[in-house]
Design a protein around this motif. Structure first.
Motif, PDB file in Angstrom:
ATOM      1  N   LEU A 371     -20.269  22.159  30.752  1.00  0.00           N
ATOM      2  CA  LEU A 371     -19.037  22.301  29.238  1.00  0.00           C
ATOM      3  C   LEU A 371     -19.902  23.960  28.798  1.00  0.00           C
ATOM      4  O   LEU A 371     -19.072  24.196  27.745  1.00  0.00           O
ATOM      5  CB  LEU A 371     -19.377  21.303  28.319  1.00  0.00           C
ATOM      6  CG  LEU A 371     -18.852  19.927  28.170  1.00  0.00           C
ATOM      7  CD1 LEU A 371     -19.932  19.101  26.946  1.00  0.00           C
ATOM      8  CD2 LEU A 371     -18.045  19.568  28.605  1.00  0.00           C
ATOM      9  N   GLY A 372     -20.467  24.379  29.471  1.00  0.00           N
ATOM     10  CA  GLY A 372     -20.469  25.465  28.750  1.00  0.00           C
ATOM     11  C   GLY A 372     -19.095  26.180  29.219  1.00  0.00           C
ATOM     12  O   GLY A 372     -19.739  27.986  27.991  1.00  0.00           O
ATOM     13  N   PRO A 373     -18.689  26.570  29.761  1.00  0.00           N
ATOM     14  CA  PRO A 373     -17.546  27.712  29.735  1.00  0.00           C
ATOM     15  C   PRO A 373     -16.528  27.398  28.937  1.00  0.00           C
ATOM     16  O   PRO A 373     -15.732  28.499  28.564  1.00  0.00           O
ATOM     17  CB  PRO A 373     -17.386  26.963  32.016  1.00  0.00           C
ATOM     18  CG  PRO A 373     -17.593  26.532  31.787  1.00  0.00           C
ATOM     19  CD  PRO A 373     -18.943  26.198  31.385  1.00  0.00           C
ATOM     20  N   LEU A 374     -16.689  26.544  28.161  1.00  0.00           N
ATOM     21  CA  LEU A 374     -15.714  26.050  26.952  1.00  0.00           C
ATOM     22  C   LEU A 374     -16.188  26.921  26.079  1.00  0.00           C
ATOM     23  O   LEU A 374     -15.110  27.285  25.284  1.00  0.00           O
ATOM     24  CB  LEU A 374     -15.264  24.227  26.453  1.00  0.00           C
ATOM     25  CG  LEU A 374     -15.241  23.487  27.779  1.00  0.00           C
ATOM     26  CD1 LEU A 374     -14.517  22.303  27.116  1.00  0.00           C
ATOM     27  CD2 LEU A 374     -13.322  24.420  28.250  1.00  0.00           C
ATOM     28  N   ASP A 378     -12.356  30.285  21.382  1.00  0.00           N
ATOM     29  CA  ASP A 378     -12.308  30.378  20.014  1.00  0.00           C
ATOM     30  C   ASP A 378     -12.411  28.445  20.444  1.00  0.00           C
ATOM     31  O   ASP A 378     -11.992  27.399  20.590  1.00  0.00           O
ATOM     32  CB  ASP A 378     -10.598  30.667  19.935  1.00  0.00           C
ATOM     33  CG  ASP A 378     -10.372  29.984  18.445  1.00  0.00           C
ATOM     34  OD1 ASP A 378     -10.458  29.250  17.711  1.00  0.00           O
ATOM     35  OD2 ASP A 378     -11.220  31.163  17.488  1.00  0.00           O
ATOM     36  N   PRO A 379     -12.964  28.635  18.853  1.00  0.00           N
ATOM     37  CA  PRO A 379     -13.782  26.891  18.324  1.00  0.00           C
ATOM     38  C   PRO A 379     -12.695  26.444  18.532  1.00  0.00           C
ATOM     39  O   PRO A 379     -13.083  24.863  19.046  1.00  0.00           O
ATOM     40  CB  PRO A 379     -14.496  27.354  17.531  1.00  0.00           C
ATOM     41  CG  PRO A 379     -15.116  28.550  17.116  1.00  0.00           C
ATOM     42  CD  PRO A 379     -14.018  29.469  18.123  1.00  0.00           C
ATOM     43  N   VAL A 384     -10.411  21.345  20.861  1.00  0.00           N
ATOM     44  CA  VAL A 384      -9.309  20.509  20.742  1.00  0.00           C
ATOM     45  C   VAL A 384      -9.179  19.621  22.362  1.00  0.00           C
ATOM     46  O   VAL A 384      -8.905  19.139  22.792  1.00  0.00           O
ATOM     47  CB  VAL A 384      -7.776  21.210  20.732  1.00  0.00           C
ATOM     48  CG1 VAL A 384      -6.761  20.877  21.880  1.00  0.00           C
ATOM     49  CG2 VAL A 384      -7.426  21.666  19.791  1.00  0.00           C
ATOM     50  N   ILE A 385     -10.360  20.530  23.286  1.00  0.00           N
ATOM     51  CA  ILE A 385     -10.096  20.667  24.757  1.00  0.00           C
ATOM     52  C   ILE A 385     -11.094  19.283  25.117  1.00  0.00           C
ATOM     53  O   ILE A 385     -10.958  18.323  25.579  1.00  0.00           O
ATOM     54  CB  ILE A 385      -9.884  21.455  25.543  1.00  0.00           C
ATOM     55  CG1 ILE A 385      -9.195  22.504  26.031  1.00  0.00           C
ATOM     56  CG2 ILE A 385     -11.190  21.200  26.649  1.00  0.00           C
ATOM     57  CD1 ILE A 385      -9.897  23.784  26.769  1.00  0.00           C
TER      58      ILE A 385
END
Length: 450
Positions: A371-374, A378-379, A384-385
C-alpha cells in the motif's frame, strides 16, 4: 432487685461490689456462692469421670462429633477435659481461670472450624457440657444438704450466663477462623488459576488444581479475554473473588477474581458449570469449560453480551488444563484483532487477522510494500481507494454489491480498482496479489496505519 443481682454476679466473678444499703443486703447471696464453690470443688476432683460422660454424650447425641471421636478419641477427650477444667475452675477462681478458659474456648472454636465441624454442633457441645456441669452441681448440693438447693438457684442465671459467654467466644473464634480459611482458599485458587493461565502450572499439580477449582483435568476449554469498558456496569471482591464480570445468568458462576471486572455477561446456557475469572495487567480472562459440541464457540461469541466500548476475544479450544496457557495466548491474539471501538472476535473466524497481529513487524512491512504507493496520493484520494478495496473484498469481489455499500455505481468501483492496480502494480484477479492486498489492508487497520 437489680442491686441484689449485681451483688451476686460480683461475688461470683470476684469483682469488688459497692456496699449496699442495709435493707438490700442479703446473706443468701454470699451463702449461694459458697454453696456453688463447695459443689464445684467436688466436680474438679472428679473431672476425668465427668469428661468420660460428656464425651460419650457427644458421641451419642451430636453426629458431627462422631467422626472426630472415632478418629481421635484421646484428642477429643483431652480437649473436653481441658475445657471443663478451666471452666469449672472459673466458677471457683474467676480471676485466675477466666482468661485461660477464654483461650481454651477460642482454640476449640478455631480447631473445629478448620476441621469443618458445623458451628451449631460446636455450640451444642458447649451447651451440653454446661448442662452436665449444672446438673452435677445440683446433684452434689442435694447429696450434701438438700436445703442448700434453694441457695444454689440464686446463682443459676450466672452459671448459664457464663455458658453463653463462652458460646459467644467460641462462635467468634470459629467465624474468624472460617474467614481466614476462606481467604487462604481463595488466594490458593487465584494463584492456581494464574499459574494455569500463565502456563507455569506443574503437571504434578494438575490433579489438585482440578479438584480445587471443580474442573475436569482433561476437559476441553477456551479462554475469553476482555478489555476496555472496565467499571461501566462492573462491580468490585474479592475475592474472590467474589461481580458483574462473572456470569449472572444460567449455570455459570464466578470464582475467584479481581476487585473490578468488565461488564461482560455470559449468556444463559453458557458451556460448562463454572466460569473462572482472573485479572491480568491489560485484560480480564475467563476460563470457559466446553461441552465439545459443534459450533459451541460460535454460538457463545454470538450470544455474548458486550457493552459498547468493551473488547472481547475468544481463543481456540484446547484440550486439558495443561493447555490453558496456550488458550490464554490465543485469546489475547483474538483480543488484539478486535476493533478499538469494541466488539467480540472469535479467533477461529479471524485467522488472517490473527496472523497479522501475531507478527506486527512483518505485517507492517507487507503493508508498506503493498500500500506504500498510495501514500503519495492526497489523503482523501488514498482513503477513497482503500475504502473501495475493503468494500470489494468484503463483497467477495462483487463490484455491484460493493457499489451498493458505497452508494456509487459499479463502474465507479471498477475504475477505482483499476487505478489501484496501476499505482501499485498489483493485479486483483491474481490470487496471490489478492491475498497480499487483503493482509496489507488488515495490517493498516489493526496496527494503526493510515
Amino acid at each position: 432487685m437489680p442491686q441484689v443481682v449485681r451483688s451476686r454476679i460480683g461475688a461470683l466473678h470476684g469483682s469488688p461490689v459497692p456496699p449496699l444499703p442495709h435493707r438490700f443486703r442479703s446473706l443468701a447471696d454470699r451463702e449461694s456462692v459458697e454453696v456453688l464453690h463447695r459443689a464445684a470443688r467436688v466436680l474438679v476432683a472428679s473431672l476425668p469421670a465427668l469428661t468420660d460422660r460428656l464425651v460419650e454424650a457427644l458421641y451419642a447425641q451430636e453426629p458431627a462429633y462422631r467422626a472426630a471421636i472415632d478418629s481421635d478419641r484421646v484428642g477429643v477427650w483431652q480437649e473436653v477435659h481441658h475445657s471443663l477444667r478451666h471452666n469449672v475452675g472459673s466458677l471457683i477462681q474467676p480471676r485466675e481461670f477466666r482468661e485461660p478458659a477464654h483461650r481454651t474456648s477460642r482454640w476449640i472454636g478455631e480447631v473445629r472450624a478448620e476441621q469443618g465441624v458445623p458451628l451449631d454442633a460446636v455450640l451444642h457441645a458447649f451447651r451440653m457440657g454446661g448442662a452436665m456441669v449444672w446438673q452435677d452441681l445440683v446433684d452434689e448440693t442435694a447429696r450434701r444438704d438438700p436445703d442448700d438447693i434453694r441457695l444454689l438457684v440464686h446463682v443459676a442465671a450466672d452459671v448459664w450466663n457464663f455458658v453463653d459467654e463462652h458460646c459467644g467466644v467460641v462462635a467468634d473464634a470459629y467465624r474468624q477462623a472460617e474467614r481466614r480459611q476462606s481467604w487462604r482458599r481463595e488466594n490458593r485458587q487465584r494463584l492456581m488459576v494464574a499459574a494455569l493461565l500463565d502456563g507455569t502450572a506443574r503437571i504434578a499439580d494438575l490433579a489438585e488444581a482440578a479438584e480445587m477449582l471443580g474442573l475436569p483435568e482433561h476437559g476441553r476449554y477456551a479462554v475469553l479475554a476482555v478489555a476496555g469498558g472496565i467499571g461501566a456496569g462492573g462491580a468490585g471482591p474479592g475475592a474472590g473473588a467474589r461481580s458483574a464480570a462473572a456470569s449472572r445468568a444460567g449455570a455459570a458462576q464466578h470464582r475467584p477474581g479481581a476487585a473490578a471486572r468488565p461488564p461482560v455477561v455470559l449468556p444463559a446456557g453458557a458451556p460448562g458449570a463454572t466460569v473462572l475469572w482472573h485479572p491480568g495487567p491489560d485484560a480480564e480472562f475467563a476460563i470457559l469449560p466446553l461441552a465439545g459440541s459443534s459450533g459451541e464457540l460460535s454460538a457463545l461469541a454470538a450470544a455474548l453480551d458486550v457493552p459498547a466500548g468493551t473488547r472481547a476475544g475468544i481463543g481456540s479450544a484446547v484440550e486439558g488444563l495443561a493447555a490453558l496457557g496456550d488458550a490464554r495466548r490465543l485469546a489475547e491474539t483474538a483480543l488484539r484483532t478486535c476493533p478499538a471501538s469494541g466488539g467480540t472476535v472469535l479467533l477461529d473466524e479471524h485467522l488472517p487477522d490473527a496472523l497479522v497481529v501475531s507478527s506486527p513487524a512483518l505485517a507492517g512491512a507487507l503493508a508498506d510494500r503493498v500500500l506504500g504507493p498510495l501514500d503519495r496520493l492526497d489523503p482523501a484520494d488514498r482513503d477513497v481507494i482503500v475504502e473501495t478495496l475493503t468494500a470489494w473484498l468484503d463483497a467477495d469481489g462483487s463490484a455491484q454489491r460493493a457499489g451498493a455499500r458505497l452508494y456509487c455505481h459499479r463502474n465507479t468501483v471498477l475504475n477505482r480498482l483499476r487505478r489501484f492496480e496501476q499505482l501499485t502494480g498489483r493485479c486483483l484477479t491474481r490470487p496471490r496479489d489478492a491475498v497480499e492486498v487483503s493482509l496489507a489492508l488488515a495490517a493498516r487497520r489493526l496496527l494503526g496505519g493510515t
